[in-house]
Design a protein around this motif. Structure first.
Motif, PDB file in Angstrom:
ATOM      1  N   VAL A  69      36.990  51.768  36.617  1.00  0.00           N
ATOM      2  CA  VAL A  69      35.926  51.693  37.619  1.00  0.00           C
ATOM      3  C   VAL A  69      35.466  50.256  37.826  1.00  0.00           C
ATOM      4  O   VAL A  69      35.376  49.772  38.958  1.00  0.00           O
ATOM      5  N   ALA A  70      35.177  49.546  36.721  1.00  0.00           N
ATOM      6  CA  ALA A  70      34.654  48.188  36.862  1.00  0.00           C
ATOM      7  C   ALA A  70      35.699  47.230  37.422  1.00  0.00           C
ATOM      8  O   ALA A  70      35.395  46.420  38.302  1.00  0.00           O
ATOM      9  N   THR A  71      36.952  47.314  36.908  1.00  0.00           N
ATOM     10  CA  THR A  71      37.967  46.403  37.422  1.00  0.00           C
ATOM     11  C   THR A  71      38.365  46.779  38.843  1.00  0.00           C
ATOM     12  O   THR A  71      38.710  45.894  39.632  1.00  0.00           O
ATOM     13  N   LEU A  72      38.320  48.044  39.207  1.00  0.00           N
ATOM     14  CA  LEU A  72      38.611  48.429  40.581  1.00  0.00           C
ATOM     15  C   LEU A  72      37.627  47.746  41.528  1.00  0.00           C
ATOM     16  O   LEU A  72      38.008  47.199  42.558  1.00  0.00           O
ATOM     17  N   ASP A  73      36.354  47.774  41.164  1.00  0.00           N
ATOM     18  CA  ASP A  73      35.330  47.128  41.978  1.00  0.00           C
ATOM     19  C   ASP A  73      35.629  45.634  42.120  1.00  0.00           C
ATOM     20  O   ASP A  73      35.518  45.065  43.207  1.00  0.00           O
ATOM     21  N   GLN A  74      36.028  45.002  41.009  1.00  0.00           N
ATOM     22  CA  GLN A  74      36.319  43.570  41.025  1.00  0.00           C
ATOM     23  C   GLN A  74      37.589  43.267  41.804  1.00  0.00           C
ATOM     24  O   GLN A  74      37.641  42.316  42.596  1.00  0.00           O
ATOM     25  N   PHE A  75      38.634  44.078  41.600  1.00  0.00           N
ATOM     26  CA  PHE A  75      39.902  43.849  42.290  1.00  0.00           C
ATOM     27  C   PHE A  75      39.760  44.041  43.798  1.00  0.00           C
ATOM     28  O   PHE A  75      40.444  43.363  44.571  1.00  0.00           O
ATOM     29  N   LYS A  76      38.923  44.966  44.233  1.00  0.00           N
ATOM     30  CA  LYS A  76      38.712  45.137  45.671  1.00  0.00           C
ATOM     31  C   LYS A  76      38.174  43.848  46.284  1.00  0.00           C
ATOM     32  O   LYS A  76      38.601  43.443  47.372  1.00  0.00           O
ATOM     33  N   GLU A  77      37.241  43.201  45.593  1.00  0.00           N
ATOM     34  CA  GLU A  77      36.709  41.938  46.093  1.00  0.00           C
ATOM     35  C   GLU A  77      37.771  40.843  46.064  1.00  0.00           C
ATOM     36  O   GLU A  77      37.887  40.038  46.995  1.00  0.00           O
ATOM     37  N   MET A  78      38.569  40.793  44.995  1.00  0.00           N
ATOM     38  CA  MET A  78      39.596  39.760  44.882  1.00  0.00           C
ATOM     39  C   MET A  78      40.669  39.912  45.956  1.00  0.00           C
ATOM     40  O   MET A  78      41.076  38.932  46.593  1.00  0.00           O
ATOM     41  N   TYR A  79      41.148  41.148  46.172  1.00  0.00           N
ATOM     42  CA  TYR A  79      42.172  41.359  47.191  1.00  0.00           C
ATOM     43  C   TYR A  79      41.617  41.128  48.591  1.00  0.00           C
ATOM     44  O   TYR A  79      42.339  40.650  49.479  1.00  0.00           O
ATOM     45  N   ALA A  80      40.357  41.483  48.812  1.00  0.00           N
ATOM     46  CA  ALA A  80      39.740  41.216  50.112  1.00  0.00           C
ATOM     47  C   ALA A  80      39.688  39.713  50.380  1.00  0.00           C
ATOM     48  O   ALA A  80      39.881  39.264  51.518  1.00  0.00           O
ATOM     49  N   HIS A  81      39.437  38.929  49.320  1.00  0.00           N
ATOM     50  CA  HIS A  81      39.312  37.476  49.486  1.00  0.00           C
ATOM     51  C   HIS A  81      40.686  36.814  49.594  1.00  0.00           C
ATOM     52  O   HIS A  81      40.932  36.041  50.520  1.00  0.00           O
ATOM     53  N   TYR A  82      41.601  37.132  48.645  1.00  0.00           N
ATOM     54  CA  TYR A  82      42.865  36.402  48.567  1.00  0.00           C
ATOM     55  C   TYR A  82      43.937  36.956  49.502  1.00  0.00           C
ATOM     56  O   TYR A  82      44.838  36.213  49.906  1.00  0.00           O
ATOM     57  N   LEU A  83      43.900  38.238  49.819  1.00  0.00           N
ATOM     58  CA  LEU A  83      44.912  38.837  50.704  1.00  0.00           C
ATOM     59  C   LEU A  83      44.355  39.147  52.092  1.00  0.00           C
ATOM     60  O   LEU A  83      45.038  39.767  52.907  1.00  0.00           O
ATOM     61  N   ASN A  84      43.105  38.733  52.323  1.00  0.00           N
ATOM     62  CA  ASN A  84      42.454  38.944  53.625  1.00  0.00           C
ATOM     63  C   ASN A  84      42.426  40.428  54.021  1.00  0.00           C
ATOM     64  O   ASN A  84      42.595  40.767  55.193  1.00  0.00           O
ATOM     65  N   GLN A  85      42.268  41.284  53.021  1.00  0.00           N
ATOM     66  CA  GLN A  85      42.147  42.709  53.312  1.00  0.00           C
ATOM     67  C   GLN A  85      40.698  43.047  53.633  1.00  0.00           C
ATOM     68  O   GLN A  85      39.773  42.388  53.149  1.00  0.00           O
TER      69      GLN A  85
END
Length: 339
Positions: free
Chosen positions: A223-239
């Motif tokens: 749950v916690a890493t999913l929340d963090q990874f969503k932000e990271m992929y949104a930033h780095y992969l422009n998702q």
């Protein structure tokens, strides 16, 4: 990123599980905790109103149930592979199908779905509720806060849903036992009734300690890493955050991490939930998580705790992806229906 993740997954059977996983996990989490996500660009479109708490809990439970229907066969295979060494047998998928039939992979499905009613709704719903409350108090939501909230809410959800977890493990594995040792449960209601009458209410929480420990790690790594990874992929992969591709990539990554980290505790939970008292002494063979791990490591080798890892990852990764995509689609549908 998702393609590289799938390639990495194909090499897992050939890697030293614990040292490699812990090393990579430590590096990953340390990088994540120091990563600064740039603030999103301001948009003229107003942000949607936050969902009410009943909707948060309801969509979490429904998403968990839908995801579990898809991955229950993988869970059944993982449980049976993990418990086969405890029974002194060598697991064979083809042999399981010959002996019990193809549909036996759905043994215990009803209990598994009921488990999600309590586990998924409370785990994900409590996480979002407590995370938002902590944000109000601290004025920010960082990775450390997500880790703490994820661990506490995960363990809480495990204690709430432990009776259904015991029922799921027993129903999934009962057909593999020798005929004279089978409990021959007829359904979820029969499991609950017989456990209460024959073993007492305390048996519903047999294995609750490793289950809560595992759930705390799941709360952190899923749950916690999913929340963090969503932000990271949104930033780095422009998702677009919370879009289906964004949730899929984040869920695949967090599912891989948490399946590596929690497999030994999953094995401990399965063995404790399925154990029977010794017919001569009347004592249970396993009394605690550490005692179980020491006993298994001494008698069968430490890697016995990773028996069934591949179907377990299919269950973890598959359920993580299916659950969170289903949750997001349900919430999007609800939001669109009231606009």
């Amino acid at each position: 990123a998702c393609l590289r993740l799938l390639v990495l997954t194909s090499y897992l059977p050939f890697l030293p599980p614990l040292p490699y996983a812990l090393t990579r996990l430590t590096l990953l989490l340390s990088n994540m905790s120091t990563t600064t996500i740039a603030a999103p660009k301001m948009s003229s479109t107003p942000a949607p109103a936050p969902l009410s708490k009943p909707i948060v809990f309801a969509t979490s439970g429904m998403g968990g149930m839908l995801g579990w229907v898809l991955v229950h066969p993988a869970n059944t295979v993982a449980v049976r592979m993990n418990l086969s060494s405890m029974q002194g047998k060598k697991f064979s998928f083809a042999g399981m199908i010959r002996e019990n039939g193809l549909m036996s992979v759905y043994d215990g499905l009803a209990a598994g779905v009921w488990r999600q009613v309590f586990y998924a709704s409370s785990r994900f719903g409590l996480f979002e509720t407590c995370r938002d409350k902590l944000h109000e108090i601290r004025g920010k939501t960082d990775f450390a806060g997500r880790v703490g909230v994820g661990a506490v809410t995960g363990a809480t959800a495990a204690m709430i849903s432990c009776p259904m977890e015991v029922a799921t493990v027993r129903m999934s594995n009962d057909a593999t036992l020798p005929a004279d040792q089978r409990r021959n449960y007829k359904g979820v209601a029969d499991v609950v009734k017989r456990i209460y009458v024959e073993e007492g209410a305390a048996a519903f929480w047999r294995g609750s300690t490793p289950f809560a420990q595992r759930a705390a790690l799941v709360g952190v790594f899923q749950v916690a890493t999913l929340d963090q990874f969503k932000e990271m992929y949104a930033h780095y992969l422009n998702q677009k955050k919370n879009s289906v591709p964004n949730v899929f990539c984040a869920a695949m990554t967090s599912g891989l991490i948490y399946s590596i980290a929690t497999m030994p505790l999953e094995a401990a939970k399965n063995r404790m939930a399925n154990q029977k008292p010794d017919p001569k002494t009347g004592k249970l063979p396993y009394t605690g998580t550490l005692q179980l791990m020491r006993a298994v490591s001494a008698n069968e080798g430490f890697l016995a705790l990773y028996n069934g890892f591949l179907p377990y990852y299919m269950r973890c990764g598959g359920h993580t992806v299916a659950m969170f995509i289903a949750v997001q689609m349900l919430r999007d549908a609800y939001t669109n229906s009231i606009m």
